[in-house]
Design a protein around this motif. Structure first.
Motif, PDB file in Angstrom:
ATOM      1  N   UNK A  52      12.449  75.374   8.966  1.00 33.06           N
ATOM      2  CA  UNK A  52      13.045  74.370   9.842  1.00 33.06           C
ATOM      3  C   UNK A  52      14.512  74.150   9.507  1.00 33.06           C
ATOM      4  N   UNK A  53      14.808  73.997   8.226  1.00 25.98           N
ATOM      5  CA  UNK A  53      16.196  73.770   7.814  1.00 25.98           C
ATOM      6  C   UNK A  53      17.085  74.960   8.121  1.00 25.98           C
ATOM      7  N   UNK A  54      16.553  76.135   7.861  1.00 25.36           N
ATOM      8  CA  UNK A  54      17.312  77.363   8.108  1.00 25.36           C
ATOM      9  C   UNK A  54      17.665  77.467   9.593  1.00 25.36           C
ATOM     10  N   UNK A  55      16.644  77.251  10.435  1.00 27.23           N
ATOM     11  CA  UNK A  55      16.873  77.353  11.870  1.00 27.23           C
ATOM     12  C   UNK A  55      17.823  76.262  12.345  1.00 27.23           C
ATOM     13  N   UNK A  60      23.092  74.872  14.481  1.00 25.85           N
ATOM     14  CA  UNK A  60      24.351  74.137  14.370  1.00 25.85           C
ATOM     15  C   UNK A  60      25.530  75.081  14.490  1.00 25.85           C
ATOM     16  N   UNK A  61      25.471  76.175  13.771  1.00 22.61           N
ATOM     17  CA  UNK A  61      26.572  77.137  13.821  1.00 22.61           C
ATOM     18  C   UNK A  61      26.756  77.652  15.232  1.00 22.61           C
ATOM     19  N   UNK A 310      12.259  70.574  12.961  1.00 27.65           N
ATOM     20  CA  UNK A 310      11.185  69.828  12.309  1.00 27.65           C
ATOM     21  C   UNK A 310      10.518  68.907  13.311  1.00 27.65           C
ATOM     22  N   UNK A 311       9.198  68.915  13.265  1.00 27.45           N
ATOM     23  CA  UNK A 311       8.493  68.024  14.186  1.00 27.45           C
ATOM     24  C   UNK A 311       8.576  66.581  13.747  1.00 27.45           C
ATOM     25  N   UNK A 312       8.510  66.399  12.444  1.00 22.79           N
ATOM     26  CA  UNK A 312       8.500  65.049  11.899  1.00 22.79           C
ATOM     27  C   UNK A 312       9.883  64.725  11.379  1.00 22.79           C
ATOM     28  N   UNK A 313      10.606  63.835  12.092  1.00 23.68           N
ATOM     29  CA  UNK A 313      11.997  63.581  11.724  1.00 23.68           C
ATOM     30  C   UNK A 313      12.130  62.947  10.354  1.00 23.68           C
ATOM     31  N   UNK A 326      20.659  74.858   2.869  1.00 25.75           N
ATOM     32  CA  UNK A 326      21.513  75.545   1.891  1.00 25.75           C
ATOM     33  C   UNK A 326      21.384  77.057   2.048  1.00 25.75           C
ATOM     34  N   UNK A 327      20.151  77.521   2.247  1.00 24.20           N
ATOM     35  CA  UNK A 327      19.936  78.944   2.474  1.00 24.20           C
ATOM     36  C   UNK A 327      20.693  79.409   3.709  1.00 24.20           C
ATOM     37  N   UNK A 328      20.690  78.546   4.725  1.00 24.14           N
ATOM     38  CA  UNK A 328      21.451  78.877   5.927  1.00 24.14           C
ATOM     39  C   UNK A 328      22.930  78.999   5.619  1.00 24.14           C
ATOM     40  N   UNK A 329      23.440  78.046   4.844  1.00 18.36           N
ATOM     41  CA  UNK A 329      24.856  78.100   4.474  1.00 18.36           C
ATOM     42  C   UNK A 329      25.165  79.416   3.757  1.00 18.36           C
TER      43      UNK A 329
END
Lengths: 445, 349, 299
Positions: A52-55, A60-61, A310-313, A326-329
């Motif tokens: 979820x974070x990666x996506x 965002x980018x 993420x489904x759950x905010x 961070x992995x995305x960064x």
């Protein structure tokens, strides 16, 4: 009869679709991230958070910057359920789509099965915070990147933290540490390093195993209580973590003396333990919380527009979600750095590899990316694929994690010779020629 | 069980040979030439390994009626034994290591099969679980098995038979195919021989079998030995030809269940049943997830699809047990005999 | 000088093991109920446990009051039991027991998948209101929660025993267990009895699910407790409730003691297989368990 017919029909359909998937051409000026994600199975909580974070970051980018220098990021997901053969199947399926930038399976079993394959296909494999320790040695593993933290560094980081709690490394002398580890190769991996550090600093270490999956830890914790250690390091995975905390409470061992490792450090590990987890501390390479500029930006640009993954905010800013960010960064910056050298276009796998090998983000650059205090820095080089990640420690207060330590550096100098010994043995076994830095600069097309 | 066995040596019936030979021709020529890398790497290789495991388990559970829930443990024994033989004894040809590994698996199989001399049914099934858990633990605990690799995994060596190196996905495919063909033939010979008939006799009525002179104890142990040998080699294929690197956790209880499902769905007490079952087990999840992502795309969580797959798989097991306990093999046989009736074979009634 | 044997510690481990064993017995009793009356070894018991716990916890998290959630979950489990009996077991009625076992294996997959499909794959905490702080008893630490669980188990066993002995339905269960044909002759409606048994087993799964869920959190691997119940059944016999209790106590105690005292020679972690090897060794001496009905099959 009907079953056979259905089988034949579905097999035919499958054949058609597999041909179709192979035939689909990749678009120009796009960089593709195949995601071998897991959203079901026993580790789904971590998977949904991380991917979820990666996506979210990639979204965002794309929306904020229009991609990386105009090159849009694309991705698709293939469910692995954290199982190795599904991971392999996903790999074979997804690699037919051209211009894969890097693989991020977040699974050590799947990563192992992929090492040979990605070396042939020449696309980087990122195993952030985990992976094969000796893959830190980029001379032998050109395409594998255990970014930020490998298991040995993690151990050193924990010991350094315990030293800081005692005042100094010298004060560790005479102390007793128990390591409660998961009964698997992952769990056993750091046993030699604990022994090494114990010898160096004069503390005693006792290793106690919890058989997988770790639903029952009664005898282990009774043994721990009897041993009366100063600290217990929890090297767990999955259900072993909350059960450990609950059983510790059951036998009256204080949670404040328990320190968890990187895979025992998330909300999903402590919430099921209820109030037994209050006071428990764990290592992390990325602080949790939603107050960091980049996370706030993601909330504003992505979640408020309904595009969040993420489904759950409530999970925004959780440990796994932030790890995904961070992995995305790291992935995106590697591409950016590679683009500076090779051109602002779709890159090949080997070019992305070069980008990762020049991924140097110091604290200033990290702050510029909006991640100040989210993670510290990274300094990957051609022969150090881990990148000297710093760690910090968070304590659970029942509702959230609070950072209780400065950024700590593991003792990389001490660990490097051991890593090289292991990687050189691997190279010998597999007849791999050890790279030189000149060869690393060379990029194949 | 409705049919005593579905595979009989039908003697001079030439048509019975058409299908297997045709399949072999396709397998050896058309698949590697026309098949995509994906087909070979992700479908055919696991299919071959799992089918062989199914063939082995079928000898034990289908023919000889001894239920085993620990087949994955024998796969693990085979894989790790082959690795150690190959790694530690210099100059030993790989194929010899593989055969020796099968032998080790057979020996372990006999040890854990000894309880079958006193236990039946559930009790035997539960004791095979002892094998499953113990073997997994031992392989993880004692680093010697994985050459003290810090991560406990074994890496596959280069594959070769008699000096011919099999590399690349097509090469590994041929390696696996040759071994699977040879061992399937061997299993078929066993199943259609007196030994096979002894197995069936023990399965159907042990007392009667003893009465007519079948050496029950020896038969049972032989079933365990032969079955574990084949399953052990299947484990080698899984580790060496397919995944190329393997840890003990890959041979867990779920895998044992998977192999059991293969033979239930495919058809107990048939050789070809293992192949049908493995085909379904390997292809079905892939097809379902492809169809799902094609039709629903980003809308649905990939997780939803996968849970549905678990449900459908379980439902299939139940359905097969209720509707067609002889599995896909029986369905196949009925289809085949319908074709033959149309073709007008004289041996059909 | 030899170290004096730490008796207190031994008693602690023993007590802990016995109490753990009671938890295993709880799961095993569900098996026994079904096996006693229909000869089916229900491998899906673990999945049912997971389903019950997940349903309960998800309802509570959505704001449903404790008692209401309990009632709803119970109703769901009863419904599940009846459905399973009708859809899965009735068509397989004359098949050999191993076929039925394999059908329950498939059933466990269906129920596990359905549970996660319905309620999601997140981990949940289950709070039954019992704080798990240990209290000291003459220098030995005993877990409050485990005592509570044993209490619940005792009540349940007592209830079941009374039920079987003194109620009509209970008597008909025993009749069916003894001799199905005779029961039919006497006019007992087998399908109805089986449905009731499955519902009862669902209730046991609910209780066990709640207790285990409170102990170790509610998530997927909860269904793996069934793997601990199997050696208990082997030891105690598949069709005896008393056997399930005694078997559970023995397995629980010896497992924990072995892990602590024997485990160090192996480097630890033997708990995973010790129960099975113990059961196996036991079986070789007594092939039908401590209390089980002797299957006479000697030639």
């Amino acid at each position: 009869m009907t079953s056979l017919k259905t089988l034949l029909r579905t097999a035919a359909a499958g054949l058609v679709f597999s041909i179709a998937a192979v035939a689909l051409p990749a678009q120009a000026d796009e960089q593709y991230f195949p995601l071998q994600s897991y959203r079901v199975g026993p580790y789904a909580a971590g998977g949904t958070g991380f991917f979820g974070g990666f996506i979210d970051y990639m979204n965002l980018i794309n929306t904020r910057d229009g991609g990386v220098n105009g090159v849009k990021l694309t991705w698709d997901e293939c469910e692995t359920q954290y199982e190795v053969e599904r991971g392999v199947e996903c790999y074979e399926r997804q690699k037919s789509r051209a211009n894969a930038a890097a693989w991020n399976p977040l699974s050590v079993g799947i990563a192992y099965a992929m090492i040979d394959r990605i070396a042939t296909d020449k696309v980087p494999l990122i195993t952030v915070n985990h992976g094969r320790t000796d893959s830190t040695d980029g001379r032998v593993f050109p395409y594998v990147f255990p970014l930020l933290l490998n298991p040995y560094s993690e151990t050193s980081g924990i010991v350094n933290y315990l030293a800081s709690k005692e005042g100094s490394l010298e004060n560790l002398k005479g102390k007793k540490i128990v390591v409660l580890y998961h009964g698997s190769p992952y769990g056993k991996e750091t046993i030699p390093i604990y022994e090494l550090l114990a010898q160096k600093y004069g503390f005693t270490v006792q290793q106690i195993e919890v058989p997988h999956p770790g639903n029952e830890q009664q005898s282990q914790w009774l043994t721990i209580r009897r041993a009366k250690p100063d600290y217990v390091v929890l090297r767990g995975w999955g259900v072993m973590n909350p059960v450990a905390l609950k059983t510790a409470q059951k036998v009256g061992f204080p949670a404040t003396k328990i320190v968890g490792n990187v895979w025992s450090n998330s909300e999903e590990d402590v919430i099921p333990a209820g109030d037994a987890a209050i006071g428990y501390t764990a290592i992390t390479t990325q602080a949790s919380g939603a107050d960091y500029p980049i996370v706030k930006e993601i909330v504003a640009s992505i979640y408020d527009k309904g595009l969040g993954n993420l489904e759950d905010k409530k999970r925004i800013g959780s440990v796994y979600h932030n790890l995904g960010i961070v992995n995305g960064i790291l992935n995106v910056e590697a591409i950016r750095i590679a683009q500076e050298k090779f051109g602002k276009r779709t890159l090949t796998g080997d070019e992305v590899r070069w980008g990762f090998e020049h991924l140097k983000l110091d604290e200033a650059k990290v702050a510029a990316l909006g991640a100040k205090d989210l993670f510290h820095s990274i300094n990957v080089s051609w022969d150090n694929h881990e990148g000297e990640g710093y760690v910090t420690f968070q304590q659970w207060d029942g509702k959230k994690w609070n950072v209780v330590s400065d950024w700590i550096a593991p003792d990389w100098k001490l660990l490097r010779p051991i890593i090289e010994k292991s990687s050189e043995a691997y190279a010998k076994e597999k007849n791999i020629k050890i790279r030189t830095s000149a060869e690393a600069e060379n990029v194949l097309n | 069980m409705a049919a005593i066995t579905a595979d009989r040596a039908d003697g001079p019936d030439a048509l019975a040979w058409v299908a297997p030979v045709a399949i072999l021709i396709v397998a050896f020529t058309i698949v590697p030439l026309l098949g995509s890398n994906y087909l070979i790497e992700a479908i055919m290789l696991p299919f071959l390994a799992l089918s062989l495991a199914g063939v082995g388990l079928n000898l034990l559970t289908g023919y000889a009626g001894q239920v085993s829930l620990g087949s994955a443990a024998f796969m693990a024994v085979g894989a790790f034994a082959a690795f150690n033989f190959n790694f530690r004894i210099d100059g030993l040809p790989l194929i010899v290591s593989v055969m020796l590994a099968g032998g080790v698996a057979a020996a372990v199989g006999i040890v854990f099969g000894l309880p079958s001399l006193r236990l039946k049914g559930f009790y035997l099934a539960v004791s095979t679980l002892a094998a499953q858990f113990f073997v997994q633990w031992a392989l993880t605990k004692f680093g010697w098995f994985s050459n003290y690799n810090p991560s406990g995994v074994i890496d596959a060596p280069a594959l070769s038979i008699a000096g011919i190196v099999f590399e690349g996905s097509v090469g590994r495919y041929y390696f696996a195919l040759i071994i699977v063909t040879a061992l399937t033939f061997f299993a078929w010979r066993v199943a259609t021989s007196q030994t096979g008939r002894n197995f069936i006799a023990v399965r159907d009525n042990e007392t009667a079998a003893k009465f007519i002179g079948v050496p029950v104890l020896k038969t049972k142990l032989l079933a365990f030995a032969l079955s574990s040998f084949i399953i052990g080699v299947a484990g080698v294929l899984w580790a060496f030809a397919y995944l190329r690197t393997v840890e003990p956790a890959g041979f867990n209880l779920d895998r044992s269940f998977q192999i059991l499902f293969i033979i239930i769905i495919g058809g107990l007490a048939t050789i070809r049943g293992a192949f049908f079952g493995a085909a379904l087990i390997v292809v079905f999840p892939v097809v379902l997830s492809r169809i799902g992502s094609f039709l629903l795309g980003d809308m649905f969580d990939s997780g939803v699809l996968d849970m549905s797959e678990r449900i459908v798989l379980g439902a299939l097991i139940i359905a097969f047990l209720i509707l067609e306990p002889d599995g896909l093999a029986a369905l196949g046989r009925r289809l085949w005999s319908r074709i033959r009736t149309k073709v007008g074979s004289p041996s059909e009634a | 000088m030899a170290e004096s044997f730490d008796y207190l510690f031994f008693i602690e481990v023993l007590t802990g093991g016995l109490l753990s064993g009671v938890m295993y017995s709880l799961v095993a009793i569900g098996f026994v109920l079904i096996y006693k009356t229909s000869g089916v070894l229900n491998f899906a018991q673990g999945a049912m446990l997971l389903f019950a716990a997940l349903t309960f916890v998800s309802l509570v998290e959505r704001g449903v009051p404790f008692a209401v959630a309990l009632g709803i979950t119970f109703a769901v489990m009863v419904l599940m039991g009846i459905t399973v009996e009708r859809v899965v077991l009735r068509p397989l009625v004359n098949k050999p027991p191993i076929t039925l076992f394999m059908a329950t294996l498939g059933l466990s997959y269906v129920i596990e998948g359905a549970a996660q499909l319905l309620w999601g794959t997140q981990v949940h905490a289950l709070d039954l209101g019992i704080e798990d702080i240990p209290f000291e008893f003459y220098g030995v630490f005993v877990s409050k929660f485990d005592l509570f669980a044993s209490g619940v188990a005792a009540v349940m066993v007592a209830g079941l025993t009374l039920f079987f002995r003194y109620t009509r339905v209970g008597l008909s269960f025993r009749a069916v267990a003894d001799d199905q044909f005779a029961a039919l002759t006497v006019g007992l409606r087998l399908p109805r009895i089986w449905a009731t048994v499955w519902a009862a087993s669902g209730l046991v799964a609910l209780v066990a699910g709640l207790l285990w869920g409170a102990r170790s959190g509610v998530q997927f691997s909860l269904s793996l407790v069934v793997l601990k119940a199997l050696p208990v059944l082997v030891l105690g016999g598949f069709d005896s409730i008393a056997g399930a209790i005694v078997g559970g106590l023995i397995i629980g105690a010896s497992e924990k003691l072995a892990e602590v005292y024997v485990g160090e020679y192996f480097g630890g972690g033997i708990e995973g297989w010790f129960a099975y090897v113990l059961a196996l060794a036991f079986l070789l001496v007594r092939p039908s368990g401590l209390f089980g009905q002797k299957l006479v099959e000697r030639v």
